[in-house]
Enzyme design. Structure first.
Site, short mmCIF file in Angstrom:
data_model
loop_
_atom_site.label_atom_id
_atom_site.label_comp_id
_atom_site.label_asym_id
_atom_site.label_seq_id
_atom_site.Cartn_x
_atom_site.Cartn_y
_atom_site.Cartn_z
N GLU A 1 -60.16 32.85 -49.06
CA GLU A 1 -60.50 34.28 -49.11
C GLU A 1 -60.33 34.78 -50.54
O GLU A 1 -59.19 34.90 -51.02
CB GLU A 1 -59.62 35.08 -48.15
CG GLU A 1 -59.78 34.68 -46.69
CD GLU A 1 -58.85 35.45 -45.76
OE1 GLU A 1 -57.95 36.17 -46.25
OE2 GLU A 1 -59.01 35.33 -44.53
N HIS B 1 -57.58 37.64 -51.00
CA HIS B 1 -56.25 37.52 -50.40
C HIS B 1 -55.25 36.90 -51.39
O HIS B 1 -55.43 35.77 -51.83
CB HIS B 1 -56.38 36.64 -49.15
CG HIS B 1 -55.12 36.40 -48.38
ND1 HIS B 1 -54.94 36.83 -47.09
CD2 HIS B 1 -53.98 35.74 -48.71
CE1 HIS B 1 -53.76 36.44 -46.65
NE2 HIS B 1 -53.15 35.79 -47.63
#
Length: 269
Positions: free
Chosen positions: A241, A244
């Protein structure tokens, strides 16, 4: 007979009183106060008010199609070391004409539980067209998009992006509007005032992997600027991600908290 009617009326009156007392007496669940954030947590705005906050899970623009349990107010809460590190990163980015924008910060366990319930309901696919157009919902656990625990619940993980300054306004999501895949060209997917990262936030697709080989050019450069800047202040990226990041070492590495996301949880901090 008169005596019996009197006795029956007395019993009825006593029963009604008992029912009234039961209905009006607060249960232990109703009077139990919500847990507060322990010492070590702060509101990000108290540490750096210049970081843009777009707390998605307080809105219906989520992969669930509704506000997420536990998100009562659009406030970013983090452990103090993580918030201070973001402040350092923000200072460096402002000098280059950028700002950080956070989508999610501390996440209560009740929100993670909401994700899990939603993922198990295979009939609810109302937001598939935007957030997971190419993924079979039955595979969300197996493919790692949904889990029963989240690092966000420990308070040192944040989802964020970059915004080129001056920041342009973004329109709110309108429930029921036509959905566009999160990996569509930037001009076609849901509008976001962030720089082009190749996908939108919370895009369940391999294109969201930070170093996805199909992401090149400006999109790749933007991801690398975010990753490099945050790494310099102690954040580690989750490779799957691009948005993230977790600050290391974590202040609470083994605890998943469940206090709600609201200002009073960190009042005065």
């Amino acid at each position: 007979m008169t005596g019996m009617r009197t006795a029956l009326r007395a019993l009825a009156t006593a029963g009604a009183a008992l029912l009234t007392a039961t209905a009006t007496s607060p249960t232990s669940a109703q009077v139990r106060p919500e847990p507060k954030a322990p010492d070590g947590f702060v509101a990000l705005r108290s540490v750096d008010p210049t970081i843009i906050q777009e707390m998605r899970y307080t809105t219906a623009h989520t992969f669930l199609g509704e506000r997420v349990d536990g998100y009562r107010q659009p406030v970013c809460i983090l452990t103090r070391p993580a918030a201070r590190a973001l402040h350092l990163a923000q200072k460096r980015l402002l000098q280059q004409g950028y700002s950080l924008k956070v989508y999610d910060c501390y996440r209560p366990q009740r929100a993670v539980d909401h994700f899990v319930r939603w993922a198990k309901d295979l009939d609810d696919q109302s937001m598939k067209g935007e957030f997971y157009p190419l993924v079979d919902k039955s595979r969300l656990f197996e493919d790692g998009y949904i889990a029963e625990k989240s690092g966000h619940s420990r308070g040192s993980t944040v989802d964020l992006t970059l915004v080129r300054l001056p920041a342009l306004p973004t329109r709110p999501y309108r429930p029921g509007e036509r959905l566009t895949p999160c990996f569509a060209p930037k001009g076609e997917r849901f509008p976001d005032n962030s720089v082009d990262m190749g996908t939108g936030y919370d895009c369940f697709d391999t294109l969201s992997h930070t170093d996805a080989p199909r992401i090149q050019g400006v999109q790749r450069a933007n991801r690398q600027l975010l990753k490099r800047t945050l790494a310099e202040v102690g954040f580690v990226n989750l490779p799957e991600e691009w948005w993230h990041f977790t600050h290391k070492p974590e202040l609470f590495p083994d605890t998943h908290f469940d206090f709600p996301v609201e200002r009073r949880a960190v009042a005065g901090r």
